[in-house]
Design a protein around this motif. Structure first.
Motif, PDB file in Angstrom:
ATOM      1  N   LYS A  57       7.274  42.917  -1.820  1.00  0.00           N
ATOM      2  CA  LYS A  57       6.783  42.506  -0.353  1.00  0.00           C
ATOM      3  C   LYS A  57       6.279  41.103  -0.287  1.00  0.00           C
ATOM      4  N   GLU A  58       6.321  40.698   1.031  1.00  0.00           N
ATOM      5  CA  GLU A  58       6.127  39.299   1.204  1.00  0.00           C
ATOM      6  C   GLU A  58       4.704  38.887   0.907  1.00  0.00           C
ATOM      7  N   SER A  59       3.887  39.875   0.977  1.00  0.00           N
ATOM      8  CA  SER A  59       2.442  39.442   0.502  1.00  0.00           C
ATOM      9  C   SER A  59       2.146  39.811  -0.886  1.00  0.00           C
ATOM     10  N   ASP A  60       3.224  40.066  -1.741  1.00  0.00           N
ATOM     11  CA  ASP A  60       3.200  40.176  -3.343  1.00  0.00           C
ATOM     12  C   ASP A  60       4.069  39.139  -3.982  1.00  0.00           C
ATOM     13  N   VAL A  61       4.865  38.338  -3.220  1.00  0.00           N
ATOM     14  CA  VAL A  61       5.943  37.407  -3.724  1.00  0.00           C
ATOM     15  C   VAL A  61       5.094  36.214  -4.751  1.00  0.00           C
ATOM     16  N   HIS A  62       3.737  35.920  -4.222  1.00  0.00           N
ATOM     17  CA  HIS A  62       3.240  35.037  -4.962  1.00  0.00           C
ATOM     18  C   HIS A  62       2.915  35.297  -6.628  1.00  0.00           C
ATOM     19  N   HIS A  63       2.846  36.807  -6.732  1.00  0.00           N
ATOM     20  CA  HIS A  63       2.763  37.310  -8.296  1.00  0.00           C
ATOM     21  C   HIS A  63       3.811  36.986  -8.872  1.00  0.00           C
ATOM     22  N   PHE A  64       5.114  37.098  -8.208  1.00  0.00           N
ATOM     23  CA  PHE A  64       6.126  37.239  -9.043  1.00  0.00           C
ATOM     24  C   PHE A  64       6.617  35.528  -9.253  1.00  0.00           C
ATOM     25  N   ILE A  65       6.415  34.962  -8.438  1.00  0.00           N
ATOM     26  CA  ILE A  65       6.646  33.310  -8.584  1.00  0.00           C
ATOM     27  C   ILE A  65       5.541  32.567  -9.497  1.00  0.00           C
ATOM     28  N   GLY A  66       4.429  33.195  -9.273  1.00  0.00           N
ATOM     29  CA  GLY A  66       3.324  32.681 -10.263  1.00  0.00           C
ATOM     30  C   GLY A  66       2.587  31.402  -9.575  1.00  0.00           C
ATOM     31  N   ILE A  67       2.543  31.353  -8.366  1.00  0.00           N
ATOM     32  CA  ILE A  67       1.667  30.471  -7.689  1.00  0.00           C
ATOM     33  C   ILE A  67       0.722  31.377  -6.836  1.00  0.00           C
ATOM     34  N   SER A  68      -0.175  30.328  -5.958  1.00  0.00           N
ATOM     35  CA  SER A  68      -1.216  30.942  -5.312  1.00  0.00           C
ATOM     36  C   SER A  68      -0.729  31.684  -4.009  1.00  0.00           C
ATOM     37  N   LYS A  69      -1.381  32.515  -3.521  1.00  0.00           N
ATOM     38  CA  LYS A  69      -0.926  33.024  -2.022  1.00  0.00           C
ATOM     39  C   LYS A  69      -0.550  32.011  -1.026  1.00  0.00           C
ATOM     40  N   GLU A  70      -1.432  31.027  -1.009  1.00  0.00           N
ATOM     41  CA  GLU A  70      -1.388  30.070  -0.039  1.00  0.00           C
ATOM     42  C   GLU A  70      -0.211  29.416  -0.292  1.00  0.00           C
ATOM     43  N   ASP A  71       0.234  28.968  -1.451  1.00  0.00           N
ATOM     44  CA  ASP A  71       1.202  28.078  -1.771  1.00  0.00           C
ATOM     45  C   ASP A  71       2.509  28.937  -1.319  1.00  0.00           C
TER      46      ASP A  71
END
Length: 94
Positions: free
Chosen positions: A44-58
């Protein structure tokens, strides 16, 4: 005594699996075959930050700055395919 039996069974399995692939060194082991199943998994777009390893804002800024990120839209929700996103990240990182 039970632990000895369990150890022998596990050792036998691992040796058998190694011998099965002895003439085929490029074959995948159990962990690699389990990992390939999630290549088609959608994030999900809201969970992509976990996969990339960056903050949600980034992650939001990255998505906004790079509309070429491979994604699909289902019912007005944006999803990213894991392997396509991984390939895209490797491409922009090099």
């Amino acid at each position: 005594m039970i632990w000895l039996g369990v150890g022998i069974v596990i050792a036998g399995y691992l040796i058998g699996d190694g011998l099965k692939n002895f003439k085929n060194p490029d074959s995948k082991n159990i962990l690699e075959s389990l990992d390939e199943n999630d290549d088609h998994e959608l994030i999900k777009e809201s969970d992509v930050h976990h996969f990339i390893g960056i903050s949600k804002e980034d992650a939001k800024h990255l998505i906004a700055e790079h509309p070429s990120i491979p994604h699909i839209v289902i019912n007005n929700k944006v999803y990213y395919q894991k392997n396509k996103l991984r390939e895209w990240l490797l491409k922009i990182g090099s």
